[in-house]
Write an enzyme that holds these catalytic residues in place. Structure first.
Site, short mmCIF file in Angstrom:
data_model
loop_
_atom_site.label_atom_id
_atom_site.label_comp_id
_atom_site.label_asym_id
_atom_site.label_seq_id
_atom_site.Cartn_x
_atom_site.Cartn_y
_atom_site.Cartn_z
CE1 TYR A 18 -20.45 -119.85 20.14
CE2 TYR A 18 -21.67 -120.42 22.12
CZ TYR A 18 -21.65 -120.08 20.78
OH TYR A 18 -22.83 -119.97 20.09
CB ILE A 74 -20.99 -115.33 19.79
CG1 ILE A 74 -21.36 -114.28 20.85
CG2 ILE A 74 -19.81 -116.16 20.26
CD1 ILE A 74 -20.35 -113.18 21.02
CD GLU A 75 -22.57 -120.27 16.88
OE1 GLU A 75 -21.71 -120.54 16.02
OE2 GLU A 75 -22.90 -121.05 17.78
CB THR A 76 -22.34 -116.22 11.68
OG1 THR A 76 -23.57 -115.59 12.08
CG2 THR A 76 -22.45 -117.73 11.84
#
Length: 425
Positions: free
Chosen positions: A233, A127-129
């Site tokens: 998110y 999800i982040e990167t």
């Protein structure tokens, strides 16, 4: 042609069976999804009540090892459904993710299991990167887990001109899990609140919860007034877990065996430029000036299948190869702190390189210093320049340009000076 609607129908029936009625009102953007949500689930009590399963060590695929341990309840909230649709419309996305995650995921999963944390956290780098260890954000966050300098330093990560532990797999994973553990306690065991706070800050989430509580509204994550990025998110994480749990799309297999190991190194090690070790830069992105392994934890991450070969190589590796170290003669007015600052070192490093027991130096004394690179170049940004164009011109990556110059944004100002460390062709 019928496969995707059938999968979506199965997804909705599974989630609808496990949801409870909630009076949360979806925001306007949530109504645009082409799959209508059924009941919106109240997440909090479900997450608190479910214990985390025991790791299925017999699985041959690390994704299936994760799948067997998923404990977050599914959701049919519109934000989750919309993200599920996005994944299904990009079937090749998981091919890229699995390729990047291949060397990393076994280590991350194992560290999460050691702490007894929910396995879903292993999907946060997705999800982040997208499992990019050198990712930067406009909020000055960096690395696989997108840690800010403040959080990283608070939990003991080293950040200096030679090494940024936020871009190191081992250091960043330790700090991310430490921080998530703290947030879990801070939010009374509610993982959705904790994950939201990881993204936007605990203060914002606490204020949103308190505002809803005062207004007599639900404090469920989906009811909170949070920044748009954070509102989406947590649903991204839920959607990814549901895709895996309910087998809505294939996750290309990653072997459920260790892919990497570490080897200890003497302080101030600089590898030679043997091409067979150039691939180690991809696993050791925390070292800003690879193959100079300075300023970091004196270890190297290497593929498991290269361990014995590297150990044999390291035995004959001089700590200070002559062609990558330079001699400096102490002049009048010099001090260790002045010399260290001029060469972007710490006094501790400078003393270590030269085996000095005190801070006293004398005029004419010879010191050894690392060569920054074959060429230490300063580039002044001109009109029409971009990081991509500059990186292409000097045959380096955009991520390295950002790392060398501590850039959190791709925006450049005319006249700004950039530092480049170039190797000989």
């Amino acid at each position: 042609m019928l496969k995707r609607p059938f999968l979506i129908a199965c997804f909705l029936s599974l989630t609808a069976c496990q949801t409870t009625q909630d009076a949360v009102q979806a925001d306007a953007s949530d109504q645009q999804t082409h799959i209508k949500p059924t009941q919106i689930q109240t997440q909090t009590d479900v997450i608190k009540a479910q214990p985390f399963p025991t790791a299925p060590i017999h699985e041959e695929d690390i994704w299936q090892r994760i799948r067997q341990q998923i404990s977050f309840a599914p959701s049919s909230h519109p934000r989750v459904i919309r993200r599920v649709n996005w994944y299904l419309q990009h079937p090749n996305y998981m091919d890229t993710i699995s390729q990047r995650a291949g060397p990393l995921l076994y280590y991350i999963v194992t560290e999460i299991e050691k702490r007894g944390l929910p396995i879903e956290l292993a999907l946060m780098p997705l999800i982040e990167t997208d499992f990019d260890m050198q990712a930067y954000s406009h909020k000055h966050a960096s690395g696989l887990w997108q840690l800010t300098p403040l959080i990283a330093k608070h939990y003991g990560i080293e950040i200096n001109p030679w090494y940024d532990g936020r871009q190191d797999l081992i250091d960043s994973t330790r700090v991310a899990l430490d921080f998530l553990t703290y947030l879990h306690k801070r939010f009374d065991g509610n993982w959705y609140h904790a994950v939201a706070a990881y993204n936007t800050g605990e203060g914002r989430v606490l204020r949103a919860i308190e505002n809803n509580r005062k207004a007599g509204k639900s404090t469920d994550f989906f009811a909170l007034q949070l920044p748009r990025q954070t509102r989406h998110y947590v649903p991204k994480l839920i959607a990814a877990t549901q895709l895996l749990k309910q087998k809505l799309m294939p996750f290309p297999a990653i072997a459920n065996t260790p892919a990497i190991t570490t080897v200890s190194l003497p302080a101030a090690t600089i590898l030679d430029r043997d091409p067979q070790w150039s691939m180690l830069a991809e696993l050791n992105t925390g070292y800003a000036r690879f193959p100079a392994l300075l300023g970091g934890p004196n270890r190297l991450i290497i593929p498991v299948d290269k361990a014995q070969q590297f150990q044999a190589y390291a035995k004959n590796l001089p700590t200070m190869p002559s062609n990558q170290w330079q001699t400096y003669t102490v002049r009048r007015g010099d001090s260790l702190s002045v010399i260290a600052a001029n060469y972007e070192l710490s006094v501790r490093q400078l003393k270590s390189f030269n085996q000095l027991r005190s801070d006293t130096i004398r005029i004419g004394q010879q010191l050894v210093l690392p060569v920054l690179a074959d060429q230490h170049y300063t580039y002044t940004v001109k009109s029409g320049d971009s990081l991509w164009r500059i990186a292409k011109q000097f045959n380096v990556s955009v991520n390295k340009l950002k790392q060398w110059n501590a850039l959190s944004s791709s925006t450049l100002q005319i006249g700004k000076e950039l530092t480049l460390f170039l190797t000989a062709p």
